[in-house]
Motif scaffolding. Structure first.
Motif, PDB file in Angstrom:
ATOM      1  N   GLY A   1      -3.921   5.981   2.094  1.00 60.07           N
ATOM      2  CA  GLY A   1      -4.553   6.951   2.973  1.00 60.07           C
ATOM      3  C   GLY A   1      -4.510   6.515   4.423  1.00 60.07           C
ATOM      4  O   GLY A   1      -5.387   6.857   5.219  1.00 60.07           O
ATOM      5  N   THR A   2      -3.443   5.808   4.796  1.00 54.55           N
ATOM      6  CA  THR A   2      -3.330   5.224   6.139  1.00 54.55           C
ATOM      7  C   THR A   2      -2.742   6.243   7.112  1.00 54.55           C
ATOM      8  O   THR A   2      -1.627   6.103   7.611  1.00 54.55           O
ATOM      9  CB  THR A   2      -2.493   3.936   6.080  1.00 54.55           C
ATOM     10  OG1 THR A   2      -1.320   4.145   5.284  1.00 54.55           O
ATOM     11  CG2 THR A   2      -3.291   2.805   5.444  1.00 54.55           C
ATOM     12  N   HIS A   3      -3.537   7.243   7.408  1.00 55.65           N
ATOM     13  CA  HIS A   3      -3.082   8.459   8.071  1.00 55.65           C
ATOM     14  C   HIS A   3      -3.073   8.387   9.593  1.00 55.65           C
ATOM     15  O   HIS A   3      -2.690   9.352  10.240  1.00 55.65           O
ATOM     16  CB  HIS A   3      -3.939   9.642   7.621  1.00 55.65           C
ATOM     17  CG  HIS A   3      -5.412   9.456   7.855  1.00 55.65           C
ATOM     18  ND1 HIS A   3      -6.315  10.475   7.692  1.00 55.65           N
ATOM     19  CD2 HIS A   3      -6.146   8.373   8.234  1.00 55.65           C
ATOM     20  CE1 HIS A   3      -7.537  10.046   7.947  1.00 55.65           C
ATOM     21  NE2 HIS A   3      -7.450   8.766   8.288  1.00 55.65           N
ATOM     22  N   HIS A   4      -3.503   7.266  10.170  1.00 63.37           N
ATOM     23  CA  HIS A   4      -3.465   7.131  11.632  1.00 63.37           C
ATOM     24  C   HIS A   4      -2.164   6.508  12.124  1.00 63.37           C
ATOM     25  O   HIS A   4      -1.977   6.383  13.336  1.00 63.37           O
ATOM     26  CB  HIS A   4      -4.643   6.289  12.124  1.00 63.37           C
ATOM     27  CG  HIS A   4      -5.982   6.857  11.809  1.00 63.37           C
ATOM     28  ND1 HIS A   4      -6.316   8.169  12.079  1.00 63.37           N
ATOM     29  CD2 HIS A   4      -7.089   6.304  11.238  1.00 63.37           C
ATOM     30  CE1 HIS A   4      -7.558   8.396  11.681  1.00 63.37           C
ATOM     31  NE2 HIS A   4      -8.044   7.278  11.165  1.00 63.37           N
ATOM     32  N   ALA A   5      -1.281   6.111  11.222  1.00 65.03           N
ATOM     33  CA  ALA A   5      -0.027   5.472  11.626  1.00 65.03           C
ATOM     34  C   ALA A   5       1.008   6.512  12.042  1.00 65.03           C
ATOM     35  O   ALA A   5       1.240   7.502  11.334  1.00 65.03           O
ATOM     36  CB  ALA A   5       0.523   4.613  10.497  1.00 65.03           C
TER      37      ALA A   5
ATOM     38  N   SER B   1       0.829  -1.191   0.000  1.00 68.70           N
ATOM     39  CA  SER B   1       0.000   0.000   0.000  1.00 68.70           C
ATOM     40  C   SER B   1       0.873   1.256   0.000  1.00 68.70           C
ATOM     41  O   SER B   1       0.566   2.241  -0.694  1.00 68.70           O
ATOM     42  CB  SER B   1      -0.930  -0.010   1.213  1.00 68.70           C
ATOM     43  OG  SER B   1      -1.850   1.055   1.142  1.00 68.70           O
ATOM     44  N   VAL B   2       1.955   1.229   0.772  1.00 68.23           N
ATOM     45  CA  VAL B   2       2.901   2.348   0.731  1.00 68.23           C
ATOM     46  C   VAL B   2       3.558   2.431  -0.643  1.00 68.23           C
ATOM     47  O   VAL B   2       3.696   3.517  -1.228  1.00 68.23           O
ATOM     48  CB  VAL B   2       3.956   2.212   1.836  1.00 68.23           C
ATOM     49  CG1 VAL B   2       4.989   3.333   1.732  1.00 68.23           C
ATOM     50  CG2 VAL B   2       3.306   2.221   3.215  1.00 68.23           C
ATOM     51  N   GLY B   3       3.950   1.277  -1.172  1.00 66.79           N
ATOM     52  CA  GLY B   3       4.570   1.266  -2.495  1.00 66.79           C
ATOM     53  C   GLY B   3       3.669   1.820  -3.570  1.00 66.79           C
ATOM     54  O   GLY B   3       4.133   2.480  -4.516  1.00 66.79           O
TER      55      GLY B   3
ATOM     56  N   ASN C   1       2.312   4.684   7.389  1.00 63.16           N
ATOM     57  CA  ASN C   1       1.707   5.912   6.875  1.00 63.16           C
ATOM     58  C   ASN C   1       2.194   6.147   5.445  1.00 63.16           C
ATOM     59  O   ASN C   1       3.285   6.671   5.219  1.00 63.16           O
ATOM     60  CB  ASN C   1       2.069   7.093   7.774  1.00 63.16           C
ATOM     61  CG  ASN C   1       1.214   8.309   7.498  1.00 63.16           C
ATOM     62  OD1 ASN C   1       1.076   8.733   6.358  1.00 63.16           O
ATOM     63  ND2 ASN C   1       0.640   8.888   8.540  1.00 63.16           N
ATOM     64  N   ASP C   2       1.382   5.755   4.471  1.00 63.20           N
ATOM     65  CA  ASP C   2       1.811   5.796   3.072  1.00 63.20           C
ATOM     66  C   ASP C   2       2.063   7.209   2.576  1.00 63.20           C
ATOM     67  O   ASP C   2       3.037   7.467   1.864  1.00 63.20           O
ATOM     68  CB  ASP C   2       0.791   5.095   2.176  1.00 63.20           C
ATOM     69  CG  ASP C   2      -0.572   5.765   2.184  1.00 63.20           C
ATOM     70  OD1 ASP C   2      -1.159   5.910   3.274  1.00 63.20           O
ATOM     71  OD2 ASP C   2      -1.051   6.166   1.090  1.00 63.20           O
ATOM     72  N   ALA C   3       1.190   8.156   2.935  1.00 60.82           N
ATOM     73  CA  ALA C   3       1.369   9.529   2.457  1.00 60.82           C
ATOM     74  C   ALA C   3       2.641  10.142   3.024  1.00 60.82           C
ATOM     75  O   ALA C   3       3.372  10.855   2.312  1.00 60.82           O
ATOM     76  CB  ALA C   3       0.160  10.378   2.829  1.00 60.82           C
TER      77      ALA C   3
ATOM     78  N   ARG D   1       8.165  12.059   2.083  1.00 57.10           N
ATOM     79  CA  ARG D   1       9.586  12.098   2.432  1.00 57.10           C
ATOM     80  C   ARG D   1      10.462  11.579   1.288  1.00 57.10           C
ATOM     81  O   ARG D   1      11.516  12.152   0.982  1.00 57.10           O
ATOM     82  CB  ARG D   1       9.833  11.253   3.677  1.00 57.10           C
ATOM     83  CG  ARG D   1       9.356  11.886   4.962  1.00 57.10           C
ATOM     84  CD  ARG D   1      10.454  12.774   5.530  1.00 57.10           C
ATOM     85  NE  ARG D   1      10.136  13.186   6.890  1.00 57.10           N
ATOM     86  CZ  ARG D   1       9.773  14.399   7.242  1.00 57.10           C
ATOM     87  NH1 ARG D   1       9.643  15.345   6.321  1.00 57.10           N
ATOM     88  NH2 ARG D   1       9.528  14.696   8.509  1.00 57.10           N
ATOM     89  N   LEU D   2      10.024  10.496   0.656  1.00 59.30           N
ATOM     90  CA  LEU D   2      10.830   9.919  -0.420  1.00 59.30           C
ATOM     91  C   LEU D   2      10.859  10.838  -1.631  1.00 59.30           C
ATOM     92  O   LEU D   2      11.916  11.014  -2.259  1.00 59.30           O
ATOM     93  CB  LEU D   2      10.275   8.547  -0.806  1.00 59.30           C
ATOM     94  CG  LEU D   2      11.069   7.786  -1.866  1.00 59.30           C
ATOM     95  CD1 LEU D   2      12.509   7.551  -1.409  1.00 59.30           C
ATOM     96  CD2 LEU D   2      10.392   6.459  -2.200  1.00 59.30           C
TER      97      LEU D   2
END
Length: 309
Positions: free
Chosen positions: A114-118, A91-93, A130-132, A137-138
């Protein structure tokens, strides 16, 4: 328009679990059938090094090998499994790939994300990594390396739940602007401070929501000049959502999406989006909200394709 997915990794959830895991495959099938201009591609997993731009090595390792603190697993809401760990990386990828593609094509998407609670050292609220935040950062690191220029990223979070993990990660970072419109009394009950938070009362409908969004986007434009937008297009503000508590209609959500895409288009800013939350009483309603978002996005992707070079 390029879209990335990882729905082949299905979590073995117990019967009656609240998370609608089936929505991702249903969405991909609908997109393939109804929007043939969308090109679907399987996401690669994020590497340890990419995840470590945001997350602690100990947490990355614990998710990989299953040694996660049971308390953290309870906060995440998923039992650990190899599929859970792999899906989280993919999902992050997918969001990383969508951001890279957006720089080339203007608009791209992750079917999940959209995993914004991590947070850096823990997950929560059905979010592992946290994918976003990792993607932002990348992209900043890659831009400095390839173009020797800083990149400013705006995260426009329109999931009904506040992006608390994202807000905490970037709270002291002037190069990332976090904007969150969310239910005031909804999860998480202890909010973090985003750069711009808009708290909405239960029952907020189309007109009030869109007015609040327009004011927030105006303030974002006044305070920040991004080179990339990451948009969390949550379906959970819909009036038919079990966890949303807002009252946006189909038309209201479509208008919401158009305002965000138009805001980025008018400024020539590439936009990558992820689907974030959606917990409709009817799974088909959640998927329909998401299909509508992709239809709006595709119209703007065509604009990018046809713009003067």
């Amino acid at each position: 328009m390029q879209v990335f997915y990882a729905d082949q990794f299905v979590l073995p959830l117990p019967t009656g679990h609240r998370f609608p895991m089936g929505k991702y495959r249903l969405l991909r099938d609908r997109l393939a059938e109804e929007l043939p201009e969308i090109r679907l591609a399987q996401a690669r997993p994020a590497t340890d090094g990419e995840l470590a731009l945001v997350h602690t090595p100990a947490y990355i390792q614990a998710i990989a090998d299953g040694s996660v603190d049971p308390k953290i697993l309870r906060e995440i809401g998923f039992p650990w499994s190899q599929a859970m760990a792999e899906r989280a990386r993919r999902s992050v990828g997918a969001t990383i790939a969508a951001c890279r593609t957006a720089f080339e094509q203007g608009v791209a998407a992750n079917i999940a994300g959209g995993t914004h609670h991590a947070y850096p050292d823990r997950g929560g609220g059905f979010c592992v990594f946290n994918d976003a935040a990792v993607a932002a950062r990348l992209m900043q690191a890659e831009r400095v390396r390839t173009q020797r220029a800083p990149l400013r990223v705006a995260v426009i979070d329109l999931d009904v739940h506040q992006g608390n993990g994202t807000a905490r990660i970037f709270r002291d970072d002037p190069t990332v602007f976090t904007l969150s419109l969310h239910g005031q009394k909804n999860f998480p009950f202890r909010k973090e401070a985003s750069d711009l938070d808009v708290d909405l009362p239960d029952g907020t409908g189309d007109d009030a929501y869109l007015h609040a969004l327009e004011r927030a986007l105006d303030e974002l434009a006044h305070r920040f000049d991004p080179g990339l937008v990451i948009y969390l297009a949550g379906a959970d503000p819909h009036e038919g959502d079990r966890l949303g508590r807002l009252k946006l209609t189909w038309d209201g959500l479509e208008a919401r999406d158009r305002r965000v895409f138009d805001w980025a288009w008018q400024r020539g800013v590439p936009l990558a989006f992820a689907m974030a939350g959606g917990y409709g009483h009817r799974l088909e309603d959640t998927v329909q909200v998401q299909v509508n978002t992709f239809a709006v996005a595709l119209a703007y992707a065509r604009r990018w394709h046809n713009r003067p070079r």
